[in-house]
Design a protein around this motif. Structure first.
Motif, mmCIF file in Angstrom:
data_model
loop_
_atom_site.group_PDB
_atom_site.id
_atom_site.type_symbol
_atom_site.label_atom_id
_atom_site.label_comp_id
_atom_site.label_asym_id
_atom_site.label_seq_id
_atom_site.Cartn_x
_atom_site.Cartn_y
_atom_site.Cartn_z
ATOM 1 N N ASN A 42 8.533 -0.856 -0.792
ATOM 2 C CA ASN A 42 8.176 -1.572 -1.694
ATOM 3 C C ASN A 42 8.796 -1.311 -2.811
ATOM 4 O O ASN A 42 8.363 -0.946 -4.024
ATOM 5 N N VAL A 43 10.259 -1.268 -3.090
ATOM 6 C CA VAL A 43 11.041 -0.866 -4.022
ATOM 7 C C VAL A 43 12.213 -1.896 -4.342
ATOM 8 O O VAL A 43 12.923 -2.124 -3.561
ATOM 9 N N ARG B 66 0.759 -1.434 0.027
ATOM 10 C CA ARG B 66 -0.039 -0.093 -0.064
ATOM 11 C C ARG B 66 0.916 1.206 0.037
ATOM 12 O O ARG B 66 2.118 1.438 0.620
ATOM 13 N N GLU B 67 0.424 2.031 -0.749
ATOM 14 C CA GLU B 67 1.189 3.514 -0.415
ATOM 15 C C GLU B 67 0.546 4.400 0.522
ATOM 16 O O GLU B 67 -0.457 4.531 0.586
ATOM 17 N N VAL B 68 1.414 4.825 1.583
ATOM 18 C CA VAL B 68 1.158 5.336 2.679
ATOM 19 C C VAL B 68 1.869 6.839 2.708
ATOM 20 O O VAL B 68 3.202 6.827 2.789
ATOM 21 N N CYS B 69 1.312 7.946 2.844
ATOM 22 C CA CYS B 69 1.912 9.340 2.830
ATOM 23 C C CYS B 69 2.990 9.353 1.907
ATOM 24 O O CYS B 69 4.190 9.639 2.164
ATOM 25 N N ARG B 70 2.573 8.918 0.596
ATOM 26 C CA ARG B 70 3.495 9.224 -0.626
ATOM 27 C C ARG B 70 4.800 8.106 -0.344
ATOM 28 O O ARG B 70 5.626 8.154 -1.273
ATOM 29 N N THR B 71 4.476 7.141 0.579
ATOM 30 C CA THR B 71 5.599 6.135 0.679
ATOM 31 C C THR B 71 5.226 4.729 0.410
ATOM 32 O O THR B 71 4.032 4.522 0.735
ATOM 33 N N PRO B 72 5.870 4.047 -0.879
ATOM 34 C CA PRO B 72 5.325 2.830 -1.042
ATOM 35 C C PRO B 72 5.774 1.535 0.040
ATOM 36 O O PRO B 72 6.908 1.415 0.285
ATOM 37 N N VAL B 73 4.801 0.974 0.851
ATOM 38 C CA VAL B 73 5.191 0.052 1.768
ATOM 39 C C VAL B 73 4.567 -1.169 1.609
ATOM 40 O O VAL B 73 3.544 -1.558 1.032
ATOM 41 N N ARG C 87 25.190 -9.148 -2.102
ATOM 42 C CA ARG C 87 23.804 -9.486 -2.094
ATOM 43 C C ARG C 87 23.312 -9.118 -0.627
ATOM 44 O O ARG C 87 22.167 -8.419 -0.541
ATOM 45 N N THR C 88 24.095 -9.206 0.414
ATOM 46 C CA THR C 88 23.724 -8.891 1.917
ATOM 47 C C THR C 88 23.361 -7.404 1.915
ATOM 48 O O THR C 88 22.661 -7.233 2.858
ATOM 49 N N ALA C 89 23.927 -6.730 1.013
ATOM 50 C CA ALA C 89 23.630 -5.066 1.115
ATOM 51 C C ALA C 89 22.671 -4.772 0.152
ATOM 52 O O ALA C 89 22.348 -3.466 0.455
ATOM 53 N N LEU C 90 21.953 -5.536 -0.581
ATOM 54 C CA LEU C 90 20.870 -5.070 -1.183
ATOM 55 C C LEU C 90 19.477 -5.811 -1.150
ATOM 56 O O LEU C 90 18.479 -5.984 -2.042
ATOM 57 N N GLY C 91 19.250 -6.168 0.034
ATOM 58 C CA GLY C 91 17.923 -6.747 0.585
ATOM 59 C C GLY C 91 17.135 -5.597 0.565
ATOM 60 O O GLY C 91 17.449 -4.195 0.425
ATOM 61 N N LEU C 92 15.770 -5.994 0.575
ATOM 62 C CA LEU C 92 14.643 -4.669 0.642
ATOM 63 C C LEU C 92 15.017 -3.661 1.854
ATOM 64 O O LEU C 92 15.486 -4.132 3.026
ATOM 65 N N THR C 93 14.703 -2.463 1.594
ATOM 66 C CA THR C 93 14.983 -1.480 2.678
ATOM 67 C C THR C 93 13.900 -1.536 3.677
ATOM 68 O O THR C 93 12.692 -1.447 3.436
ATOM 69 N N GLY D 186 14.856 0.221 -8.919
ATOM 70 C CA GLY D 186 13.683 0.920 -8.269
ATOM 71 C C GLY D 186 12.302 0.725 -8.582
ATOM 72 O O GLY D 186 11.241 1.417 -8.323
ATOM 73 N N ALA D 187 11.978 -0.391 -9.363
ATOM 74 C CA ALA D 187 10.926 -0.618 -9.665
ATOM 75 C C ALA D 187 9.956 -1.097 -8.464
ATOM 76 O O ALA D 187 10.474 -1.497 -7.322
ATOM 77 N N THR D 188 8.505 -1.043 -8.438
ATOM 78 C CA THR D 188 7.671 -1.503 -7.679
ATOM 79 C C THR D 188 7.783 -2.791 -7.530
ATOM 80 O O THR D 188 7.513 -3.650 -8.533
ATOM 81 N N ILE D 189 7.941 -3.518 -6.390
ATOM 82 C CA ILE D 189 8.087 -5.038 -6.171
ATOM 83 C C ILE D 189 6.558 -5.620 -6.312
ATOM 84 O O ILE D 189 6.132 -6.598 -7.007
#
Length: 380
Positions: free
Chosen positions: A93-94, A71-78, A142-148, A99-102
């Protein structure tokens, strides 16, 4: 809990007999610019909605490992996910590649999250577990590129999240004693009957209507006002949060109760208001309305997420009819009554008719809310 319900009912009954209500020490002046000023709005948006814990979902919306909610919450894709160990996690959700939406907005179950652009694969705990054509991509960690990840906690049947990466919070400190009041609602065991999103005016004009009963006889005479006594409020605060107890129209019958085993809840309606934007309202037995009010892109717009809960899944025609009736009544009360008034207020704010609003002593919930907004802005 039964003792507390009886105590609240008794407090409401005393007001009913005396024609009184809980009151603030004095009236409060609030500048109209607090609802209009763009600079102030941006500061409030950043300080309150991106830094504080927000109740983004109910635990029952992610019922089992593999459940997710995007869901997008306050302009933030969560992206919310319950991982294989049953822990709820929150992410942006990036995709970490380009940077594509997952996940598209919605809910469901997945064992893996696959980016629709280049098929990078993430586990439900956010770990990057596969890179498409990795042998040709080049060397990366890879370990540094998990979802934020976003700070997240599950408490009292609600999933709490802060929208700023790296920002942390202590959910027990944030809720304080109010968590015990939320626990009493047993939100983790309700059934989600329906959900909908309503457009609404500015976030303050919108949320103000959730914080007082002074308007019920005038605005809600055909809906919730049929069940509650107008201008009768029992008010309790817990840090920035508050509990608003209304008296039901049957309150007069309480004088016939004897002993200490009567059900106080049948005489009152309770709204649990979690700062800054979550309202949990038990209106009719076996049904509950959860409202999440999120600001839009300007001081003049918000989005309200309504979740309608039943104590259990309706199984009979009578139970289904009762749930539909509850849904229709709350939609009319909020969208067609409260939000029509709030919209007229928002449109009239720029007319110059008022430079300040006067919030009455009989509106202590409003006063408490706006004082906490001001307090947090001064702390910024």
């Amino acid at each position: 809990m039964a003792d507390e319900m009886r105590s609240l009912a008794k407090r409401a009954y005393q007001h009913f007999r005396n024609g009184t209500t809980d009151q603030a020490p004095s009236t409060m002046q609030l500048p109209v610019e607090a609802y209009l000023d763009e600079t102030r709005f941006r500061r409030e948006f950043d300080r309150i909605f991106t830094q504080l814990p927000l109740g983004l979902a109910l635990s029952v919306e992610l019922p089992r490992p593999g459940s997710y909610l995007a869901r997008e919450v306050c302009r933030t894709p969560v992206l919310l996910s319950r991982d294989e160990q049953g822990q709820v996690r929150a992410f942006l959700n990036v995709c970490r590649h380009r940077g594509a939406t997952i996940c598209p907005e919605g809910a469901g179950e997945k064992s893996r999250f696959v980016c629709p652009y280049h098929s990078w694969v993430y586990a439900t705990d956010g770990e990057l577990i596969r890179i498409n054509a990795e042998d040709t991509f080049g060397e990366i960690d890879r370990t540094a590129l998990g979802l934020t990840e976003l700070s997240c906690a599950e408490r009292s049947g609600v999933i709490w999240v802060t929208l700023t990466p790296g920002s942390t919070f202590d959910v027990d400190a944030w809720l304080g004693d109010f968590s015990q009041k939320l626990d009493s609602l047993d939100l983790g065991n309700w059934f989600v009957y329906d959900q909908r999103t309503l457009a609404s005016p500015g976030w303050k004009a919108t949320f103000d209507g959730y914080l007082e009963v002074y308007h019920h006889d005038t605005v809600h005479g055909k809906t919730v006002g049929k069940h509650t006594v107008g201008n009768l409020l029992v008010h309790d605060t817990y840090g920035p949060h508050q509990r608003l107890t209304f008296g039901r129209k049957n309150l007069e019958a309480l004088d016939k109760e004897k002993g200490d085993d009567w059900d106080g809840s049948q005489y009152i309606r309770i709204i649990h208001s979690v700062f800054p934007n979550l309202s949990i309202s038990g209106i009719i037995g076996g049904h509950c309305l959860v409202s999440q009010v999120f600001p839009g892109d300007s001081p003049d717009s918000t989005s309200t997420r309504q979740t309608l809960l039943c104590a259990s899944k309706p199984e009979t025609e009578a139970e289904e009819a009762a749930a539909q009736q509850f849904s229709a009544m709350t939609l009319q009360a909020v969208r067609d009554e409260d939000y029509v008034i709030a919209g007229s207020i928002q449109r009239a704010l720029r007319s110059g008719a008022n430079t300040h609003f006067v919030i009455g002593r009989n509106e202590p919930g409003l006063q408490h809310f706006h004082r906490w907004v001001a307090r947090l802005m001064n702390d910024a």
